[in-house]
Design a protein around this motif. Structure first.
Motif, PDB file in Angstrom:
ATOM      1  N   PRO A  70       3.591   2.649  -7.374  1.00  0.00           N
ATOM      2  CA  PRO A  70       4.813   2.761  -7.623  1.00  0.00           C
ATOM      3  C   PRO A  70       6.111   2.177  -6.354  1.00  0.00           C
ATOM      4  O   PRO A  70       6.962   1.761  -6.699  1.00  0.00           O
ATOM      5  N   LEU A  71       5.632   3.175  -5.607  1.00  0.00           N
ATOM      6  CA  LEU A  71       6.845   3.406  -4.826  1.00  0.00           C
ATOM      7  C   LEU A  71       7.278   1.912  -3.647  1.00  0.00           C
ATOM      8  O   LEU A  71       7.938   1.622  -2.938  1.00  0.00           O
ATOM      9  N   LEU A  72       5.787   2.280  -3.686  1.00  0.00           N
ATOM     10  CA  LEU A  72       6.052   1.113  -1.969  1.00  0.00           C
ATOM     11  C   LEU A  72       5.637  -0.212  -2.794  1.00  0.00           C
ATOM     12  O   LEU A  72       6.296  -1.171  -1.836  1.00  0.00           O
ATOM     13  N   GLN A  73       5.020  -0.799  -3.653  1.00  0.00           N
ATOM     14  CA  GLN A  73       4.477  -2.241  -4.266  1.00  0.00           C
ATOM     15  C   GLN A  73       6.056  -2.689  -4.694  1.00  0.00           C
ATOM     16  O   GLN A  73       6.308  -2.114  -5.631  1.00  0.00           O
ATOM     17  N   ASN A  74       6.558  -4.001  -4.105  1.00  0.00           N
ATOM     18  CA  ASN A  74       7.086  -4.270  -4.247  1.00  0.00           C
ATOM     19  C   ASN A  74       9.004  -4.217  -3.849  1.00  0.00           C
ATOM     20  O   ASN A  74       9.483  -5.053  -4.579  1.00  0.00           O
ATOM     21  N   HIS A  75       8.950  -2.670  -3.175  1.00  0.00           N
ATOM     22  CA  HIS A  75      10.048  -2.396  -2.888  1.00  0.00           C
ATOM     23  C   HIS A  75      10.142  -2.573  -1.716  1.00  0.00           C
ATOM     24  O   HIS A  75      11.477  -2.860  -1.482  1.00  0.00           O
ATOM     25  N   ALA A  76       8.926  -2.711  -0.591  1.00  0.00           N
ATOM     26  CA  ALA A  76      10.070  -3.146   0.676  1.00  0.00           C
ATOM     27  C   ALA A  76      10.244  -4.509   0.752  1.00  0.00           C
ATOM     28  O   ALA A  76       9.376  -5.393  -0.121  1.00  0.00           O
ATOM     29  N   ARG A  77      10.995  -4.533   1.641  1.00  0.00           N
ATOM     30  CA  ARG A  77      11.534  -6.454   2.104  1.00  0.00           C
ATOM     31  C   ARG A  77      12.326  -6.842   3.039  1.00  0.00           C
ATOM     32  O   ARG A  77      12.278  -5.544   4.487  1.00  0.00           O
ATOM     33  N   GLY A  78      11.638  -7.794   4.173  1.00  0.00           N
ATOM     34  CA  GLY A  78      12.945  -8.205   5.255  1.00  0.00           C
ATOM     35  C   GLY A  78      12.167  -7.063   6.556  1.00  0.00           C
ATOM     36  O   GLY A  78      10.515  -7.480   6.383  1.00  0.00           O
ATOM     37  N   VAL A  79      12.660  -7.059   7.418  1.00  0.00           N
ATOM     38  CA  VAL A  79      12.255  -6.126   7.982  1.00  0.00           C
ATOM     39  C   VAL A  79      11.629  -4.709   8.517  1.00  0.00           C
ATOM     40  O   VAL A  79      13.080  -3.746   7.649  1.00  0.00           O
ATOM     41  N   CYS A  80      10.630  -4.336   8.246  1.00  0.00           N
ATOM     42  CA  CYS A  80       9.738  -3.347   7.465  1.00  0.00           C
ATOM     43  C   CYS A  80       9.149  -1.952   9.045  1.00  0.00           C
ATOM     44  O   CYS A  80       9.296  -2.450   9.550  1.00  0.00           O
ATOM     45  N   LEU A  81      10.164  -0.543   8.746  1.00  0.00           N
ATOM     46  CA  LEU A  81       9.630  -0.175   9.508  1.00  0.00           C
ATOM     47  C   LEU A  81       8.657   1.038   9.037  1.00  0.00           C
ATOM     48  O   LEU A  81       8.622   1.594   8.403  1.00  0.00           O
ATOM     49  N   ASP A  82       7.767   0.939   9.079  1.00  0.00           N
ATOM     50  CA  ASP A  82       6.668   1.859   8.728  1.00  0.00           C
ATOM     51  C   ASP A  82       5.984   3.001   9.778  1.00  0.00           C
ATOM     52  O   ASP A  82       5.565   2.864  10.569  1.00  0.00           O
ATOM     53  N   ILE A  83       6.743   4.149   9.080  1.00  0.00           N
ATOM     54  CA  ILE A  83       6.340   5.488  10.739  1.00  0.00           C
ATOM     55  C   ILE A  83       5.051   5.535  10.220  1.00  0.00           C
ATOM     56  O   ILE A  83       5.232   6.803   9.049  1.00  0.00           O
ATOM     57  N   GLY A  84       4.235   5.887  11.454  1.00  0.00           N
ATOM     58  CA  GLY A  84       3.238   7.070  11.168  1.00  0.00           C
ATOM     59  C   GLY A  84       2.177   7.106  10.172  1.00  0.00           C
ATOM     60  O   GLY A  84       1.789   7.535   9.024  1.00  0.00           O
ATOM     61  N   PRO A  85       1.600   4.760  10.265  1.00  0.00           N
ATOM     62  CA  PRO A  85       0.796   5.154   9.547  1.00  0.00           C
ATOM     63  C   PRO A  85      -0.700   5.174   9.477  1.00  0.00           C
ATOM     64  O   PRO A  85      -1.329   4.766   7.861  1.00  0.00           O
ATOM     65  N   GLY A  86      -0.902   5.605  10.124  1.00  0.00           N
ATOM     66  CA  GLY A  86      -2.120   6.022  10.254  1.00  0.00           C
ATOM     67  C   GLY A  86      -3.194   5.629  10.454  1.00  0.00           C
ATOM     68  O   GLY A  86      -3.206   4.783  11.825  1.00  0.00           O
TER      69      GLY A  86
END
Length: 276
Positions: free
Chosen positions: A86-102
């Protein structure tokens, strides 16, 4: 060259709503799995003649954690999914910075069908051993033309990564600020990259709020060995407090993990912070 294919330990599944004293044993289970993969890594390096890896503690730990996380990462994601989806889906937009995605276990949530407003994702992963799996996860999610892997530390994003202040619409930190060597410094350096009105999406381990009770002392005891066996992860960081103090927020929506309480050695903070 022959590669080792050891039997894998049985999957560990712990409900996010599980309660009671037995929850205190969960970190012991995870440490046991990590120990298994230490020996697995030693065997793999010997059988593939990668002897030079043993000459560097950091190189060995990197190889060890990469093999451990390739197995445990998906299980961890399965347990965390009810909170993270619920946190990630549909909330990210534009230019994203994904820190430590493993290894990229959450990238499927950024598929364009669910997040059509995403234009670019920078995946900041300093562990190069995880890069092949991360790029493959991006490919499977249909993000190969959107997702760019940056192989430097978060503290080097402006100098080596070429990112400019105010250039990021969404910062994503999912179970990564617990393992960054200088988290307070990193948080302060990430904040200027976020645009005004940009969002910081957070799912992180934090220091238990039950200080003075058994779990507070147990968390500190576990943390003596935990960082050495879990890729530098630290269970006692007040990350939520650091985030709140790092700058001006227009809106803060942070909450604890479902069912987490006085028997959770690894409680979480979940939610969003919106920059003024």
């Amino acid at each position: 060259m022959t590669q080792s294919k050891p039997n894998k330990p049985a999957p560990l599944k712990v409900s996010t709503a599980e309660k009671g004293p037995f929850n205190l044993l969960r970190p012991i289970q995870i440490l046991a799995i990590s120990l298994y993969f230490m020996f697995d890594t030693i065997l793999h390096l010997l059988l593939t003649f990668q002897i030079s890896t043993f000459l560097s503690i950091s190189a060995f730990q990197s190889a060890w954690f990469a093999r451990f996380w390739a197995f445990f990462g998906p299980l961890s994601a399965e347990n965390a999914a009810p909170a993270v989806m619920p946190l990630l889906q549909n909330h990210a937009r534009g230019v994203c910075l994904d820190i430590g995605p493993g290894s990229g276990q959450w990238l499927y949530l950024f598929q364009r069908a669910n997040n059509p407003d995403i234009t670019k994702i920078y995946g900041v992963e300093p562990n190069v051993g995880l890069h092949p799996a991360l790029r493959e996860s991006a490919r499977k999610a249909g993000l190969e033309n959107v997702y760019e892997v940056i192989g430097c530390g978060a503290e080097e994003l402006q100098t080596k990564g070429g990112l400019q202040p105010g250039s990021i619409d969404t910062i994503i930190t999912v179970q990564c600020l617990c393992s960054i060597p200088t988290p307070q410094k990193i948080i302060k350096e990430l904040y200027p990259l976020l645009k005004s009105g940009g969002q910081w999406l957070v799912f992180e381990h934090i220091k238990t709020k039950y200080q003075g009770s058994f779990v507070g002392y147990w968390q500190k005891a576990i943390n003596i060995v935990w960082p050495h066996m879990l890729g530098g992860c630290n269970t006692t960081r007040p990350t939520d407090e650091w985030l709140l103090k790092t700058g001006d927020w227009k809106k803060v929506n942070l909450y604890p993990g479902a069912g987490e309480g006085p028997y959770d050695t690894m409680p979480h903070v979940i939610g969003t912070l919106t920059k003024k």
